[in-house]
Each structure stands twice: as C-alpha cells, then as structure tokens.
Design an enzyme around this catalytic site. Structure first.
Site, mmCIF file in Angstrom:
data_model
loop_
_atom_site.group_PDB
_atom_site.id
_atom_site.type_symbol
_atom_site.label_atom_id
_atom_site.label_comp_id
_atom_site.label_asym_id
_atom_site.label_seq_id
_atom_site.Cartn_x
_atom_site.Cartn_y
_atom_site.Cartn_z
ATOM 1 N N GLU A 162 44.571 44.556 37.984
ATOM 2 C CA GLU A 162 45.130 44.034 36.491
ATOM 3 C C GLU A 162 46.708 43.164 36.504
ATOM 4 O O GLU A 162 47.452 43.280 35.992
ATOM 5 C CB GLU A 162 45.534 45.448 35.720
ATOM 6 C CG GLU A 162 44.307 45.914 35.476
ATOM 7 C CD GLU A 162 44.415 47.112 34.092
ATOM 8 O OE1 GLU A 162 45.485 47.466 33.927
ATOM 9 O OE2 GLU A 162 43.452 47.582 33.872
ATOM 10 N N GLU A 269 37.234 51.113 36.689
ATOM 11 C CA GLU A 269 37.509 52.297 35.707
ATOM 12 C C GLU A 269 36.885 52.108 34.534
ATOM 13 O O GLU A 269 36.457 51.287 33.928
ATOM 14 C CB GLU A 269 39.053 52.126 35.583
ATOM 15 C CG GLU A 269 40.111 52.070 36.487
ATOM 16 C CD GLU A 269 41.563 51.763 36.124
ATOM 17 O OE1 GLU A 269 41.829 51.735 34.893
ATOM 18 O OE2 GLU A 269 42.532 51.617 36.967
#
Length: 479
Positions: A162, A269
């Site tokens: 990220e 995720e």
C-alpha cells in the site's frame, strides 16, 4: 486425501521427526503452480501478525515467527481452519525463524513474507521514495531473502504494501517499487537455488486500481525486465455482511478488470468487519467458477488487534479463545470445491504481458514513467558478493506436536488434545470438513466495540470424534 485419512497416514507411518513437507511454488502465467506436481495452488490463507505492528520487537529478539511454541499453537489451529498460506508483515532478518518456518512447513502451510518493517529506513517512504531508496534499505531486504530463501514453504516476497494508498501517492512511487522488485529478483537469482516470486500488495483505490495492475504486470525489455511483478495482491474489503452480493461488492468489476491478467492476482487482505460476526460469504464467490481468474486470498487477520478483525483472541498468558468469526470462516472454507478451485484458470485470457507504455495508464495523476531508477551505488557489488553476516534459515526437525497452552472455544470450553498433524511429503493443507471453532451460526449485526461478545453456542462432536480417531492411532507415537 481427507484430513482423517491424512492424519492416520501421518501417525502410522513413522515416529520420526518431520523434516520437510511442501513442494516449492512457481509462477506460470496467471497461476501459482506446484513446481513438482504441476498442479495449481489456490491460496487459502490468513494474514498473521500476532500483536500487530507492536508485536514486532527486534530489540527484544521477537517477531511473529520467533517463538516456536506460539507457532505450534497457531499452526495447529490454522491447520484445522483449513488454510494453506499465511502472510507475515514484519520479520527481523537477524533472528532465527527455523522452528516456526519448519512447523508451518510440516503442516502444509506456505508463507508470503513482506521484506519491509515499520521502522525508519526499513521501507519505501511513500512521501519520499527517492530519499528512502538507499543501499542500506536494500541490504536489509536482501537479508530477509537470505533468512527465508531455503524454506520450501516460502511462497514469495512482498516488495511493498500500500505504498500508493491514495491518488496523490501514485505519481512518484511506481518506478521505485519496480526498482525494488528488480533488485530483489536479481539478488534471488544470484543467491537462491530456486526462483522465488516477488510481487506487490496494493490498496483497493478504485480510481487507480487498473493503473496499478497494468503498471506492475507490463513487460519492459532489457535490464529493466526483472522489475516486473511476479504476482499482484489486492487488499480489498468491499464485500460487507451477509446482504452483499457479487455485484454490490464489485467482484464482477474485478473479474472484468483482471480477466486478461498475465500474473497471479489474489486478495492479500480481505474480510470486511462492518457487520459482525463476519459470515465470510464472499469465500464462495472467491473460490467459485466465476472468479477463477483470482488465485484465492488471505483473510485479515488471525489475531484480534485494535482494528477488530481477529479470528482469535490471544491472551497475555499465551492462551487463546476462538471468536465466532473463526467458526464462520471454517464453515465457509469447508464448503469450497477444492478440485474446482485448483483447476486451471478458465477466465483469464492473455498469455503474453502487455508492453509497458504510457497508453496503459488512464488516470491523469498516475505515473506514466517506466524509466526505472538506477540502483544505488555499490548495489552491484552486494548482489555479486551477497550481504555480509546474513542469517540463513533452514528446515529443522519438528518433534513437539501437542499444543501446551489452553485453547478455548467461543463459550470458554477447553479444546483438548490440540496438536499439529504433519501432512504427507509434497502435500499442502486443505479444509478438512472439521468443526473446530463452533457452530457456524451467530447473527450478523453492526460492528460493536467488543471483540468477543458476539458468540453462539458451540457443538464439538466432530472435533471430539476426530480426536478419538487421532489419539487412538497415535497411541504408539512419541510426541
């Protein structure tokens, strides 16, 4: 092979300690593939970082994979849960991870390791990529490679997580992420005895999602070719609660987007917690025929932390209490058609990656530069000679199998006789059909602050029956 039959085979075969189990995994076009059997591996996993970011304590010689007793406990529970892969976010490459890696290997669970840490100078700074892309930083990532390269259950490495968490961070960072991937892959090629995939874990920022995927999967010729991602992970929480559907969660959009992927794509995720307890109905979509373009996913996350996503609550004394989420997820995993899930990808259409070109990028602020930064001065020597004082991991004998601390179901009743069951050589773990976490019920409600209050009654008949068979077979086995 069923879990009970696998258990009987493992227990009757020998009293010897377990040395190895899984086969290494390779990337072949859109799939993860067992390098020896040529069968597709579908990731059925959880994200594993007990204690969260605060559990990473290199100054105390601790990270998620340094305590063998803790790993034995968690591997036994994850084996029953039915997972075959964990993701570990923060590891200290100066420490030994042999015991934990060997335990997860013995039960058929792969590891995807992030090479970064939350400490300064140990990750790419999204606000200053050029200043944080240094020789010292890269040497640390290479030490992570050295630490994990010899474990057969090391599935791959995440180069970053990220780094682009909004539109603004997509302008300068992409070339540096590809540079890190290039450097990692060069080091692996020079110092590992097999190819270990390297990829990126992306935030689900829909404005730039297609650009992220296109940027990292496209091919560049010449010396920059190794900067391409071997796989693409997506942190996605769009399926929220039992009322969500394939369309409302936008899974149909993802299937269309990734339909011509040339690298494996999976959820690094997933598991929205806006409605609790989580019922994980997205599991049936993710592992069903409509999403065979995806290579599975990792549920966030194993242990309950401040963010309230845990499958289990880890107490200060090392004991564990299962949350209703554990039982609900186990029930969903037990319903996966493993044969279908591991069949060849039937929805991806492309075999040759697109050539990197600014025409692949559509969002105005996203980087259109494929001029990958040069490596820091001195890196070529490090890649040629290897990092100094590297701690190289290796598989060790796994002799202890019984979990020594208490593990409680959602009602606080003890789950007795919990132990790992080594899988036969060359196999990975699969959902067993067992009910460990409790009756997969519990009415979904809006998320509450409490981490453990929403539990339903637990039936342990299946577990008790399994234990009776296993313990009977194991009478002559020294644990």
């Amino acid at each position: 092979m069923s879990f009970l039959l696998r258990t009987a085979t493992a227990l009757l075969a020998s009293c010897a300690a377990v040395v190895s189990a899984v086969n290494p995994i390779e990337v072949r076009s859109q799939n993860f593939v067992d390098a020896r059997t040529n069968e597709r591996l579908m990731i059925i996993g959880v994200d594993y970082q007990p204690g969260g970011q605060g559990g990473y304590k290199p100054q105390e010689g601790q990270d998620a994979l340094t305590n063998g007793t803790v790993c034995l406990r968690d591997a036994a529970l994850m084996q029953r849960l039915g997972v075959n892969t964990i993701r570990v976010y923060n590891v200290d490459p100066t420490l030994s991870h042999d015991e934990c890696a060997s335990i997860f290997n013995a039960v058929g669970i792969y590891m995807i390791i992030d090479v970064n840490s939350p400490f300064g100078g140990e990750s790419l700074d999204r606000s200053n990529p050029s200043g944080s892309y240094t020789l010292g930083y890269l040497e640390r990532t290479f030490r992570v490679v050295e630490n994990f390269k010899n474990y057969p259950n090391t599935l791959g490495f995440f180069s970053a997580n990220e780094v682009m968490n909004d539109v603004g961070t997509s302008s300068d960072n992409p070339p540096y992420i590809r540079a890190i991937q290039r450097d990692l892959k060069r080091y692996i090629a020079a110092h590992a005895d097999r190819t270990i995939p390297v990829g990126y874990s992306a935030a689900d920022v829909r404005e730039i999602l297609a650009d992220q995927w296109n940027y990292f999967q496209c091919a560049i010729s010449g010396e920059r070719a190794d900067s391409r991602s071997d796989f693409f992970g997506l942190n996605s929480y769009s399926w929220c609660g039992g009322d969500a559907t394939f369309q409302t969660a936008g899974y149909n959009v993802l299937v269309e987007l990734f339909g011509n992927t040339t690298v494996p794509v999976f959820f690094s995720e997933y598991g929205c917690n806006e409605v609790q307890p989580r019922v994980f109905e997205e599991v049936q979509a993710l592992y069903g025929p409509e999403m065979s373009v995806m290579s599975g996913g990792l549920v966030y996350e194993y242990s309950q932390e401040e963010s309230d996503y845990g499958l289990v609550v880890v107490n200060a004394d090392g004991t564990i209490r299962l949350r209703q989420d554990f039982g609900n997820l186990q029930d969903q995993l037990n319903r996966i058609n493993i044969t279908l899930a591991q069949a060849a990808n039937s929805t991806a259409t492309a075999l040759t990656p697109p050539v990197c070109d600014e025409s692949l990028i559509t969002f105005p602020q996203f980087s259109k530069s494929f001029d990958i930064p040069d490596a820091p001065e001195g890196l070529d020597d490090v890649i040629s000679n290897g990092v100094r004082d590297a701690v190289q991991g290796s598989i060790v004998d796994v002799t202890a199998r019984r979990v020594p601390m208490a593990v409680l179901d959602v009602n606080g009743a003890s789950i007795d006789g919990l132990e790992i069951v080594p899988v036969p050589q060359g196999e990975s773990n699969t959902p067993s059909g067992e009910n460990t976490g409790g009756d997969a019920s519990g009415t979904a409600t809006e998320a509450a602050p409490s981490a453990t209050s929403s539990a339903a009654a637990v039936e342990n008949g299946v577990r008790a029956g399994f234990l009776g068979v296993a313990l009977g077979l194991a009478a002559a086995v020294v644990v």
